[in-house]
Design a protein around this motif. Structure first.
Motif, PDB file in Angstrom:
ATOM      1  N   SER A  87       0.960  -1.030   0.151  1.00 20.40           N
ATOM      2  CA  SER A  87      -0.211  -0.019   0.156  1.00 20.40           C
ATOM      3  C   SER A  87       0.966   1.192   0.403  1.00 20.40           C
ATOM      4  O   SER A  87       2.132   1.415   0.107  1.00 20.40           O
ATOM      5  N   SER A  88      -0.004   2.568  -0.209  1.00 17.55           N
ATOM      6  CA  SER A  88       0.933   3.861  -0.505  1.00 17.55           C
ATOM      7  C   SER A  88       1.054   3.873   0.882  1.00 17.55           C
ATOM      8  O   SER A  88       2.155   4.865   1.641  1.00 17.55           O
ATOM      9  N   THR A  89      -0.030   3.848   1.860  1.00 22.49           N
ATOM     10  CA  THR A  89       0.432   3.867   2.864  1.00 22.49           C
ATOM     11  C   THR A  89       0.478   2.435   3.929  1.00 22.49           C
ATOM     12  O   THR A  89       0.340   1.775   3.977  1.00 22.49           O
ATOM     13  N   TYR A  90       1.101   3.182   5.055  1.00 25.40           N
ATOM     14  CA  TYR A  90       1.305   1.765   5.851  1.00 25.40           C
ATOM     15  C   TYR A  90       1.952   2.570   7.498  1.00 25.40           C
ATOM     16  O   TYR A  90       1.940   3.867   7.655  1.00 25.40           O
TER      17      TYR A  90
END
Length: 169
Positions: A129-132
């Motif tokens: 994911s582009s965020t974590y």
């Protein structure tokens, strides 16, 4: 005969109970339900700064609550995917009954790398994911210096990903 059938019935019940007990305890281990280090005295100022590990990961936790991450691996089973994330984000020091935890959130990913050698599942792993978000337990070593860690891989094994104060920090 009645005594023999009663003995068989008790044996069968005992066998069933043993199977149920084995199933219920098969996945239980001390790491799977880890509740924390019990540490409650670390301050935000003490946690702020540069952190590293032996794999070349570097994390800078700034006092304003922002963070810079370089080559940070996934937590828990995500570690098996073999990706390493770099970018910027936010962090906060939280405190609960089990102890303090640093909550780190990647909000802007700048790079994805693969850990070498990649695990067998990493070659076909989906793009992260582009965020974590990570949760690092806060603890002290034998010299009373802070260390941050999370568990990676199968929780039954209890592998820890340890971050120590960056040399020179």
């Amino acid at each position: 005969m009645a005594g023999e059938s009663g003995l068989r019935a008790r044996g069968a019940i005992f066998g069933v109970l043993m199977v149920v007990w084995a199933v219920l305890t098969a996945c239980a281990n001390p790491y799977q339900y880890y509740e924390g280090t019990g540490l409650h005295d670390a301050t935000k100022a003490e946690v702020a700064g540069g952190w590293e590990n032996v794999e070349g990961t570097r994390v800078v936790l700034r006092e304003d609550g922002t963070a810079v991450l370089e080559k940070l691996d996934g937590q828990d089973f995500d570690f098996e995917d073999g990706w390493r994330l770099s970018g910027t984000g936010t962090w906060q020091l939280t405190d609960a009954d089990g102890g303090q935890v640093v909550r780190l959130a990647l909000t802007a990913r700048t790079r994805v790398e693969r850990r070498i050698p990649a695990t067998a599942t990493a070659t076909s792993a989906p793009e992260p994911s582009s965020t974590y978000a990570w949760s690092f337990y806060v603890d002290r070593d034998q010299h009373d210096k802070l260390k941050l860690f999370f568990f990676y891989g199968d929780p039954d094994i209890g592998n820890t990903y340890v971050m120590t104060r960056e040399t020179g920090s």
